[in-house]
Design a protein around this motif. Structure first.
Motif, PDB file in Angstrom:
ATOM      1  N   HIS A  80       0.849  -1.193   0.000  1.00 12.39           N
ATOM      2  CA  HIS A  80       0.000   0.000   0.000  1.00 12.39           C
ATOM      3  C   HIS A  80       0.884   1.242   0.000  1.00 12.39           C
ATOM      4  O   HIS A  80       2.054   1.201   0.388  1.00 12.39           O
ATOM      5  N   SER A  90      -3.721  10.759  -2.755  1.00 11.37           N
ATOM      6  CA  SER A  90      -3.998   9.449  -3.338  1.00 11.37           C
ATOM      7  C   SER A  90      -3.553   8.338  -2.395  1.00 11.37           C
ATOM      8  O   SER A  90      -2.563   8.475  -1.668  1.00 11.37           O
ATOM      9  N   ASN A  92      -3.473   3.779  -2.317  1.00  7.36           N
ATOM     10  CA  ASN A  92      -3.763   2.563  -3.061  1.00  7.36           C
ATOM     11  C   ASN A  92      -3.347   1.326  -2.283  1.00  7.36           C
ATOM     12  O   ASN A  92      -2.606   1.403  -1.289  1.00  7.36           O
ATOM     13  N   TYR A 110      -6.688  -4.709  -6.981  1.00  7.51           N
ATOM     14  CA  TYR A 110      -6.072  -3.388  -6.825  1.00  7.51           C
ATOM     15  C   TYR A 110      -7.153  -2.390  -6.429  1.00  7.51           C
ATOM     16  O   TYR A 110      -8.229  -2.348  -7.041  1.00  7.51           O
ATOM     17  N   ARG A 112      -7.846   1.796  -5.238  1.00  7.38           N
ATOM     18  CA  ARG A 112      -7.264   3.135  -5.251  1.00  7.38           C
ATOM     19  C   ARG A 112      -8.347   4.173  -4.960  1.00  7.38           C
ATOM     20  O   ARG A 112      -9.497   4.029  -5.391  1.00  7.38           O
ATOM     21  N   ASP A 114      -8.644   8.582  -4.876  1.00  6.86           N
ATOM     22  CA  ASP A 114      -8.019   9.880  -5.112  1.00  6.86           C
ATOM     23  C   ASP A 114      -8.918  10.980  -4.580  1.00  6.86           C
ATOM     24  O   ASP A 114     -10.143  10.938  -4.758  1.00  6.86           O
ATOM     25  N   TYR A 177     -12.955   6.548  -6.386  1.00  5.52           N
ATOM     26  CA  TYR A 177     -12.486   5.270  -5.828  1.00  5.52           C
ATOM     27  C   TYR A 177     -12.696   4.192  -6.878  1.00  5.52           C
ATOM     28  O   TYR A 177     -13.706   4.208  -7.587  1.00  5.52           O
TER      29      TYR A 177
END
Length: 215
Positions: A80, A90, A92, A110, A112, A114, A177
């Protein structure tokens, strides 16, 4: 032949033009303060609405539903990362997964998120959706998540081998997201979750992640 206007009239006209401009300016300023939407544009920031960063997105956005079917690989630990910037924050998380129950199938996950502080991410999200659609992915709307959310899916296979990709994207104000799942399998030796199972699992995990980012 018309006579030129007296200088006094010209002076009075100029004064009234100036006064009118000031009134319009004051009125516009008041309108902007009262109704900011009058000057907002497609690129204007949309606000973060209480969403915030965490230092470990794998923990914050733990994909509980997916982990009912898959276990984290015992050879590759999740990774991460969190980045902070005045315009864009950000975070992830990446996981290598193995199907539970003795199956040899492996998968990747995965996640993520932002936080867009300087622009409106909506046009980019819309463009991303259309690009996937143009490449042959199935794109369906997912109601009840943020301002908008959609699910992408493709089972791209030839003969006995298949490559499955599923993704769910969410936007709420300036927060975006997404969670994506990918797996490859050979018919008769492994089988990933169905499209509907993946849609349901990713929706549940996205809902939990979005909620956790506000805690």
């Amino acid at each position: 032949m018309p006579r030129p206007a007296p200088r006094g009239n010209l002076r009075r006209n100029a004064v009234w033009a100036f006064v009118g401009a000031v009134i319009v300016s004051v009125g516009w300023t008041a309108a902007v303060l009262t109704v900011p939407g009058l000057v907002s544009s497609e690129s204007s920031p949309r606000g973060l609405r209480g969403y915030h960063l965490s230092d470990d997105f794998c923990t914050t956005a733990k994909p509980t539903r997916i982990l009912q079917t898959y276990a984290v690989s015992d050879t590759t630990a999740p990774t991460h990362h969190t980045d902070r910037h005045p315009a864009l924050d950000s975070m992830n998380c990446s996981m290598s997964l193995k199907r539970t129950g003795g199956d040899s199938e492996y998968a990747n996950l995965y996640l993520r998120a932002d936080l867009h502080k300087a622009v409106n991410p909506a046009p980019e999200l819309e463009a991303n959706k259309e690009l996937y659609r143009a490449r042959g992915y199935q794109v369906t709307t997912v109601p009840g998540l943020g301002e908008e959310a959609y699910f992408l899916y493709q089972d791209d296979g030839s003969d006995q081998y298949h490559s499955v990709y599923a993704e769910l994207d969410v936007r709420d104000g300036g927060m975006t997201y997404y969670i994506n799942f990918s797996a490859g399998y050979t018919e008769g030796k492994g089988k990933p979750p169905s499209e509907e199972e993946l849609r349901s699992a990713l929706r549940s995990d996205a809902q939990d992640a979005v909620r956790a980012m506000k805690k």
